[in-house]
Design a protein around this motif. Structure first.
Motif, short mmCIF file in Angstrom:
data_model
loop_
_atom_site.label_atom_id
_atom_site.label_comp_id
_atom_site.label_asym_id
_atom_site.label_seq_id
_atom_site.Cartn_x
_atom_site.Cartn_y
_atom_site.Cartn_z
N THR A 128 57.54 52.75 -83.22
CA THR A 128 56.56 53.83 -83.28
C THR A 128 55.52 53.57 -82.19
O THR A 128 55.12 52.43 -81.97
N TYR A 177 61.59 60.12 -72.15
CA TYR A 177 60.79 61.08 -72.92
C TYR A 177 60.09 62.01 -71.94
O TYR A 177 59.24 61.57 -71.14
N GLN A 191 61.77 55.60 -83.90
CA GLN A 191 62.66 55.53 -82.75
C GLN A 191 63.54 54.28 -82.86
O GLN A 191 63.08 53.21 -83.27
N GLN A 229 55.55 59.13 -80.85
CA GLN A 229 56.92 59.00 -81.30
C GLN A 229 56.96 58.06 -82.51
O GLN A 229 56.21 57.07 -82.57
N ASP A 233 51.44 61.78 -76.10
CA ASP A 233 52.72 61.85 -76.80
C ASP A 233 52.71 60.84 -77.95
O ASP A 233 52.11 59.76 -77.83
#
Length: 905
Positions: free
Chosen positions: A213, A245, A234, A231, A229
C-alpha cells in the motif's frame, strides 16, 4: 535522464572489403567493390572509397587528401555506411553543397539556396530553414531520475549496501531495504516537472517485504504536500516484476514522496520494507537518446556498428568515441574501430525540432588478443570488519599484511580460469571483505555490481588454533578462491537448494576452480550416489572430466551455464555434458566412482526372501550420532551413500520390525571412507517381545576390502523374531587417535514363507474432520494451521511461537495406532523437537497417548512415523509441540509441513 545499458542487437551491416597497401601504388582498377581509403593510393574522378564509417566519391584526381578533412575539396560525401534513406544527411564541414540540397543540423532541416562550402546552416544566409509543423510530433515518456536528483528518506535504517540510492540506480539487481514495515522516500528534482507515470520494481526475494500500500504526494516547497495517487492491496506476482502506474494531468512539482507499507512479515520473521527500483516519468517531445550495438566487446581493429535507438524521431546525431576511429560521427548508425585496449565510452546526443537530448552513454570493452587481460578492471576493495579483537582477526592480519593485494591477485586469476579475456568477465564496482565471529566458515553476498565476502574469525581462532601459519594461509586462500568464483561465475536460472542441479553446479564450479588452482589438499572426494552434492562431490567430478576428456572444460562448463540462460533450457549437468562432450553423465559417473574405490551395488534379494526392514521398522541406537545428518535412520534408508556415524567405538542398534519372520541372513554395508570406522566385531540378538534376547550370530575380525561394500552373513535355524539387536565394535582408532563407528546400511532378510506382514495403516485425517490450533499461523501467506492437515507436503504451517497445540476432531471414533510429522522445507530450528500426543472423546478429558523428547528431523520435508500401543477409540486428537531452537535472527517460530493420524485398516 537515466542511463540504461541496452542489450546488444545483431545488425545487418554493409560488407566492406579493406585492402592494406604499402608504398606508392597505381590507382586500383574500377570495380563495384568499394575499398577503404589509403593515403598512398591515388584516386580518379568518380571513384568511391570508405573512410571512418562513411562513403566518399572523388570529384577529381586525388592523393593523400583525407576524405574526412578534404583540404583540397576533392572528396564529396555520399552517405554513411548503414545509412537509412529516410534519414537526411547531416551538414558536414568541408563538403560542397549546391542549390536544393537538404541537410539536417541541430534538429532542423535546411535547404541550400546556392553553392556553399563551410557555411553552417544556423548562421549563414545561404541556407533556408525547411518549415515543419510540430503539432503532430511524437510524445514519449522520459525518466526524471538523473544525477541531479536529491534523495531522502524517513529513517536511514538500511543494511550495509542496501541504502536508498539503490532504488534509483537503474539496476534491479540492487535494492533498497529499510528496517521498518513502513516509511517514505523522497525525490527532489532540479526544477518542477509534471508526472505522467511511475514504475516500481520488486526485489530479488522476500515477497512479504514488497510495497503493498502506498501514497504518492507532490510538493513545491517540501512542506505542503498534495496527494497524486494512492494504491492499496498491490501484489507483485514474481521477483523483479516491474509495475507501471499511469497518471492523469498532474501539476508540476519539484518534490515527490512515496509513503509505503510492506505486505507483511517475511519468512524469517522480519518486518522490513524493500524495493529494487523506483522511476518517475514525464511526457516530452524532446529526443530521448538511446544506444545499442552489435557487440559489447570487440577486438582491436574490429569494426563495431552502433545503432541509434532514440525516441521522438531525432534527425541529427552527434557521437563521440573515446580513443576511437573516427573520434566523432554525425551518422545515425555509425561504425567505429578501436586500436587501444580497455573499456571505452561511447556517447550520443540527438536533436529534433524541439531541441536537444541529454547525453546517452554506452560502454565497450576493447580486447587485445595478444594481451587479453589488459584492461581488466579490479573492483574497489573495502573492509567492514565486525570482529577486530579475536586472535583469529589478529592472526589473519599478521599473515596477510596486504590483504587488498591478495584479494586482487586472486580476483584476476579466478577470471583467467573462467574466461578467455576480460571482455567476457562480469564487472564489479566493489568487493567488501569482512571478518566476523560466526559459525559459518564463509559466505558470498551482495547485489548488482557490489560483492560482499565474509570470513569467520571463530574458525581461525578455534578450529585452526593448532594449525601452522602455512596451513592457515593455504586455507584462507582456498576460501578466497571459492567465494570469488561465486562472484564471477555464471548462475543458472532456478532457486538453489541442497541437492538440486542449480546448487550442484554453482558450488561445483567454485570448487572446480579451487581444485585446478591447487587449493584442495585439505579435502578429497569420497564415493557418492550422484553428482548433486556440490562442493567436493561435484567439483572433483568436474576436475576428473577435465583431466580425462577436455583440457578446456572449466571454461566450457561455465559458458554452458550462460548458454542455458540465453537459450532458455532448464539447466542440468546431464544436458550440459551431452552438449560439451557428447557423453552420457551416468557412464562418466560410474567410471569416476570406480577411481574412488567404490564397490559394486549389492545383489538383488533372492525371490524366496524378503527384507524385514522394507516392511517397516523402528530403529534406535545407544550411541548418539555425531550430527543429525548421521542419524541411525540413515542405516535403513536404502541409500548406501548416507550413513549412521557416532563418535564412539561401539554402538548398540535395536530394531522393532513391523513384520516378523525367520531370519535367513543379514547384510551390512560400510561407509564411503575411513576403514577404521567399519564394524569389525559384532553380536546379533533376536527377541519375540523385546525383553528376552537370544544370540543369533557373532562375528569377529571382519574386514571390508572396499568402500560402500555390502557383505551378507547367513544364519541357521532362527525362530521367527520381531526384535533384533546388533552390538557393534569398530575396527580401531583413526590416525588422529579418535574412535568413530559408522555403518551405511543394515538389512534383515527373512524366509518369505514365514513372514507375518505388518498391519496396513490408514490416515483418517484425510477422511475429514474439524481442525484448530492454539496459534493460527501465517494464513495470509498460505501458512496457517489448515496446511498441517491438508495432505499437501508442498506447503507448511508456520506460527510465531516456540510452542503450541494443533487439534483434529474426527467425524467418528478411531483407534489410533500411529502418527506422523513431516518437517518443513527450510529452517531446521523451527522443527518440532518435543511433543505430547493426547486423545479425548469430549475435548475436555484428555489421555496421553505418546510423549517424545529431543527428536530430530535430519532432512527437509522428512516424514517420520511413530507407532504407539493403544486400544481405545477417540474422536479428538491434540498434539502439543515445542520447536527446536531460536533461529539465528532471534525469532521463535514453530513450523511443520504435515501431520497424519493412522488407524489399522
Amino acid at each position: 535522464m537515466k542511463r540504461f545499458a541496452l542489450c546488444a542487437l545483431a545488425l545487418a551491416i554493409q560488407s566492406v572489403s579493406i585492402h592494406a597497401h604499402t608504398g606508392h601504388t597505381h590507382s586500383p582498377s574500377h570495380s563495384n567493390e568499394i575499398n577503404e581509403w589509403q593515403d598512398k593510393n591515388n584516386y580518379k574522378k568518380g571513384q568511391r572509397v570508405t573512410h571512418q564509417g562513411a562513403i566518399y566519391q572523388a570529384n577529381w584526381w586525388s592523393e593523400g587528401d583525407s576524405p574526412a578533412i578534404n583540404t583540397s575539396g576533392a572528396w564529396q560525401f555520399v552517405q554513411f555506411i548503414n545509412h537509412e534513406n529516410n534519414t537526411p544527411n547531416p551538414w558536414l564541414h568541408a563538403q560542397v553543397y549546391t542549390k536544393g540540397q537538404i541537410v539536417a543540423y541541430k534538429g532542423e532541416l535546411f535547404e541550400a539556396k546556392w553553392w556553399t562550402l563551410n557555411e553552417a546552416p544556423d548562421v549563414s544566409q545561404v541556407w533556408a530553414k525547411v518549415a515543419h509543423d510540430k503539432k503532430n510530433d511524437p510524445i514519449s515518456q522520459m525518466s526524471l531520475i538523473s544525477n541531479d536528483i536529491v534523495l531522502s528518506e524517513q529513517k536511514a535504517e538500511s543494511p550495509a549496501g542496501e541504502a536508498i540510492g539503490n532504488a534509483f540506480d537503474g539496476d534491479p539487481r540492487t535494492k533498497y531495504v529499510t528496517l521498518k514495515p513502513q516509511g517514505w522516500v523522497q525525490v527532489s528534482l532540479a526544477q518542477p516537472q509534471s508526472l505522467a507515470k511511475y514504475q516500481l520494481t520488486s526485489a530479488n526475494d522476500a515477497p512479504g517485504r514488497d510495497p503493498h500500500t502506498w501514497t504518492l504526494q507532490g510538493s513545491n516547497d517540501g512542506e505542503n504536500w498534495h496527494v497524486i495517487d494512492t494504491q492499496s492491496e498491490q501484489t507483485f506476482s514474481k521477483r523483479f516484476e516491474q509495475k507501471s502506474y499511469h497518471l492523469n494531468t498532474v501539476k508540476p512539482y519539484q518534490h515527490y514522496r512515496f509513503d509505503m507499507t510492506h505486505k507483511g512479515t517475511d519468512d524469517w520473521g522480519y518486518d522490513l520494507l524493500q524495493i529494487a527500483e523506483i522511476d518517475l516519468f514525464t511526457n516530452t517531445q524532446l529526443p530521448i537518446a538511446g544506444i545499442a550495438s552489435d557487440a559489447s566487446t570487440v577486438f582491436i581493429g574490429e569494426a563495431l556498428t552502433l545503432k541509434d535507438t532514440s525516441l521522438n524521431q531525432p534527425n541529427s546525431f552527434e557521437w563521440r568515441f573515446e580513443q576511437g576511429t573516427p573520434a566523432t560521427s554525425l551518422a545515425k548508425d555509425p561504425q567505429v574501430t578501436f586500436n587501444i585496449p580497455g573499456v571505452k565510452t561511447v556517447e550520443l546526443v540527438t536533436y529534433n525540432w524541439h531541441g536537444q537530448s541529454d547525453t546517452a552513454s554506452h560502454k565497450v570493452k576493447v580486447v587485445d588478443p595478444a594481451n587479453p587481460w589488459h584492461g581488466f578492471a579490479y573492483p574497489e576493495i573495502k573492509f567492514a570488519h565486525e570482529d577486530t579483537q579475536s586472535e583469529g582477526y589478529k592472526r589473519i592480519h599478521r599473515l596477510f599484511p596486504n590483504l587488498e593485494k591478495t584479494i586482487n591477485d586472486v580476483t584476476l586469476q579466478v577470471n583467467q580460469y573462467l574466461y578467455k579475456h576480460y571482455g567476457e568477465s562480469p564487472e564489479f564496482d566493489s568487493v567488501t571483505f569482512s571478518l566476523k565471529w560466526m559459525d559459518t566458515l564463509a559466505y558470498r553476498a551482495g547485489s548488482g555490481r557490489n560483492m560482499e565476502i565474509a570470513f569467520s574469525t571463530k574458525y581461525i581462532t578455534e578450529s585452526l588454533a593448532n594449525a601452522s601459519d602455512e596451513e592457515v594461509i593455504y586455507e584462507l586462500l582456498g576460501v578466497f578462491w571459492h567465494e570469488l568464483v561465486h562472484g564471477y561465475q555464471h548462475f543458472p536460472t532456478g532457486a538453489m537448494a541442497d541437492g538440486n542441479e542449480t546448487h550442484a553446479i554453482v558450488e561445483g564450479i567454485a570448487d572446480l576452480v579451487r581444485i585446478r588452482a591447487g587449493f584442495h589438499a585439505t579435502r578429497s572426494p569420497s564415493p557418492s550416489k550422484n553428482w548433486l552434492g556440490g562442493y567436493t562431490n561435484t567439483g572433483f567430478f568436474l576436475s576428473w572430466i577435465q583431466d580425462n576428456y577436455d583440457d578446456d572444460f572449466t571454461y566450457k562448463i561455465n559458458q554452458m551455464v550462460l548458454t542455458s540462460q540465453r537459450e532458455g533450457w532448464e539447466w542440468t549437468l546431464e544436458e550440459a555434458l551431452k552438449r560439451i562432450l557428447n557423453q552420457d553423465i551416468n557412464t562418466l559417473w560410474q567410471k569416476y566412482q570406480a577411481t574412488l574405490g567404490a564397490a559394486p551395488e549389492a545383489p538383488a534379494i533372492p525371490e524366496d526372501q524378503i527384507s524385514l526392514v522394507s516392511l517397516g521398522t523402528d530403529i534406535s541406537a545407544s550411541a548418539q550420532p555425531a550430527d543429525p545428518i548421521y542419524d541411525i535412520a540413515k542405516a535403513i534408508d536404502g541409500d548406501r551413500y548416507t550413513k549412521y556415524l557416532t563418535i564412539n567405538s561401539q554402538s548398540e542398534v535395536t530394531f522393532s520390525t513391523h513384520g516378523a519372520g525367520k531370519l535367513k541372513s543379514y547384510r551390512l554395508t560400510v561407509g564411503d571412507n575411513q576403514p577404521s570406522r567399519d564394524p569389525s566385531a559384532w553380536t546379533l540378538l533376536g527377541s519375540q517381545d523385546g525383553v528376552t534376547w537370544h544370540e543369533v550370530d557373532s562375528q569377529s575380525s571382519q574386514v571390508f576390502s572396499q568402500r560402500l561394500e555390502t557383505r551378507e552373513f547367513s544364519v541357521d535355524q532362527v525362530p521367527s523374531y520381531q526384535y533384533f539387536q546388533f552390538n557393534f565394535t569398530n575396527s580401531g582408532q583413526q590416525s588422529n587417535g579418535e574412535s568413530v563407528f559408522q555403518i551405511a546400511e543394515i538389512d534383515l532378510l527373512a524366509d518369505k514363507a514365514t513372514v507375518t506382514l505388518p498391519v496396513v495403516l490408514e490416515n483418517f485425517v484425510l477422511l475429514g474432520g474439524e481442525i484448530s490450533a492454539e496459534y493460527e499461523g501465517f494464513s495470509q501467506w498460505g501458512e496457517g494451521y489448515q496446511s498441517a492437515f491438508d495432505g499437501n507436503y508442498e506447503n507448511k504451517y508456520v506460527a510465531l511461537t516456540d510452542k503450541g497445540w494443533l487439534q483434529f476432531v474426527a467425524n467418528q471414533p478411531h483407534i489410533i495406532s500411529a502418527y506422523s510429522i513431516t518437517s518443513g522445507n527450510d529452517a531446521p530450528e523451527r522443527d518440532p523437537s518435543s511433543w505430547t500426543l493426547h486423545g479425548s472423546n469430549d475435548g475436555v478429558h484428555w489421555h496421553i497417548l505418546d510423549t517424545r523428547q529431543s527428536e530430530q528431523f535430519t532432512e527437509r520435508n522428512q516424514t517420520r512415523t511413530f507407532r504407539i500401543e493403544n486400544t481405545t477409540a477417540f474422536t479428538h486428537f491434540r498434539i502439543d509441540l515445542t520447536h527446536t531452537a531460536t533461529d539465528s535472527n532471534g525469532n521463535n517460530l514453530l513450523q511443520l509441513s504435515e501431520i497424519g493420524f493412522f488407524s489399522a485398516k
